[in-house]
Design a protein around this motif. Structure first.
Motif, mmCIF file in Angstrom:
data_model
loop_
_atom_site.group_PDB
_atom_site.id
_atom_site.type_symbol
_atom_site.label_atom_id
_atom_site.label_comp_id
_atom_site.label_asym_id
_atom_site.label_seq_id
_atom_site.Cartn_x
_atom_site.Cartn_y
_atom_site.Cartn_z
ATOM 1 N N ASP A 182 0.337 -1.272 -0.399
ATOM 2 C CA ASP A 182 -0.258 -0.035 -0.031
ATOM 3 C C ASP A 182 0.864 1.165 -0.366
ATOM 4 O O ASP A 182 0.523 2.330 -0.794
ATOM 5 C CB ASP A 182 -0.836 0.076 1.134
ATOM 6 N N SER A 183 1.748 1.061 0.299
ATOM 7 C CA SER A 183 2.506 2.489 0.971
ATOM 8 C C SER A 183 3.630 2.974 -0.470
ATOM 9 O O SER A 183 3.836 3.276 -0.540
ATOM 10 C CB SER A 183 4.259 2.082 1.907
ATOM 11 N N GLU A 197 0.752 3.744 -3.350
ATOM 12 C CA GLU A 197 -0.556 4.387 -3.129
ATOM 13 C C GLU A 197 -0.428 5.925 -3.824
ATOM 14 O O GLU A 197 -0.880 6.447 -4.358
ATOM 15 C CB GLU A 197 -0.007 4.921 -1.148
ATOM 16 N N ASP A 231 -4.123 -3.756 -8.477
ATOM 17 C CA ASP A 231 -3.898 -3.930 -6.868
ATOM 18 C C ASP A 231 -4.590 -4.644 -6.185
ATOM 19 O O ASP A 231 -3.951 -5.204 -5.330
ATOM 20 C CB ASP A 231 -4.201 -2.352 -6.781
ATOM 21 N N ARG A 270 -9.691 8.608 -3.510
ATOM 22 C CA ARG A 270 -8.711 7.328 -2.823
ATOM 23 C C ARG A 270 -7.965 9.098 -2.713
ATOM 24 O O ARG A 270 -5.625 9.151 -1.990
ATOM 25 C CB ARG A 270 -8.116 6.446 -3.746
ATOM 26 N N ARG A 305 -6.537 10.470 0.042
ATOM 27 C CA ARG A 305 -5.746 9.770 1.521
ATOM 28 C C ARG A 305 -4.313 9.863 1.255
ATOM 29 O O ARG A 305 -3.160 10.641 2.235
ATOM 30 C CB ARG A 305 -5.598 8.677 1.133
ATOM 31 N N ILE A 306 -3.681 11.251 0.011
ATOM 32 C CA ILE A 306 -2.134 11.248 -0.015
ATOM 33 C C ILE A 306 -2.174 12.692 0.596
ATOM 34 O O ILE A 306 -1.039 12.311 1.298
ATOM 35 C CB ILE A 306 -2.639 11.918 -1.349
ATOM 36 N N ALA A 322 -1.172 11.294 4.063
ATOM 37 C CA ALA A 322 0.122 9.720 3.812
ATOM 38 C C ALA A 322 1.492 10.621 3.929
ATOM 39 O O ALA A 322 2.639 10.097 3.987
ATOM 40 C CB ALA A 322 -0.049 9.326 2.580
#
Length: 218
Positions: free
Chosen positions: A11-12, A15, A60, A94, A97-98, A101
């Protein structure tokens, strides 16, 4: 190495690339919908971008399914991921979410919970509104008896629908257009509820803090 740590590493690493793929997908779709006289070569390029981005989403999803070790239960426990795979236009959601992170990786303080809810809800509303307007415009602007003839009409209708106002001056007439309308109504209610609930919770905390700081006897 456990499956959880492997999935976290996957995921890391994916992303940011998947966020870029999401925006490329949305951009290519917007160009195909809005540029009615697009040359054949550019149209083929946009279609290639759509297919490549969706293939990246599918890979993914498959890898995360494999690393989860849940088997068929993964589909049930990751309903949003499954929905995004079926409806790739929702994938740009999505992107919100950046920011989180990036802040976490640089050791910077994150926004307060209430600010995060409002920020995410605002970004989600913009992305859902834009993609919804594109989708309904594509289906409606050539439909017999349709009232959504321009992209401006679609944006106006989407804003009214997300805001749960529903003026009724322009409405979808095709079956798929009405399905999109139902989805936007549900999203509008959810986002409005999230923002309202977060704001109410923040007010309660402020009033409670004021009561605690008030000297006794007042």
């Amino acid at each position: 190495m456990t499956d959880d740590s492997r999935q976290a590493r996957w995921d890391s690493r994916t992303e940011a690339p998947l966020a870029v793929a999401s925006m490329l997908y949305l951009t290519a779709y917007a160009v195909l919908v809005l540029a009615s006289r697009l040359p054949g070569a550019w149209r083929d390029l946009c279609l290639a971008v759509l297919i490549a981005a969706w293939a990246a989403f599918a890979v993914d999803y498959a890898v995360r399914w494999r690393l989860s070790g849940q088997g068929p239960r993964f589909v049930r426990t990751h309903c949003l991921d499954t929905l995004v795979l079926v409806l790739p236009l929702l994938r740009p959601l999505r992107v919100v979410r950046i920011y989180e992170a990036v802040q976490r990786r640089h050791g910077r303080p994150r926004l307060a919970l209430h600010a995060r809810v409002v920020t995410y809800a605002g970004l989600s509303a913009l992305l859902i509104g834009f993609t919804g307007a594109l989708a309904v415009y594509q289906r409606e602007h050539t439909a017999p008896g349709g009232t959504i003839r321009t992209f401006g009409d679609a944006v106006w209708w989407t804003a009214a629908t997300l805001a749960t106002v529903g003026y009724g001056d322009v409405t979808p007439v095709t079956p798929l257009g009405r399905v999109i309308a139902v989805g936007l109504m549900l999203c509008g209610l959810a986002l409005l509820g999230a923002v309202t609930g977060s704001f109410s919770s923040w007010l309660l905390q402020v009033f409670a803090r004021e009561d605690e700081e008030r000297p006794p006897g007042r």
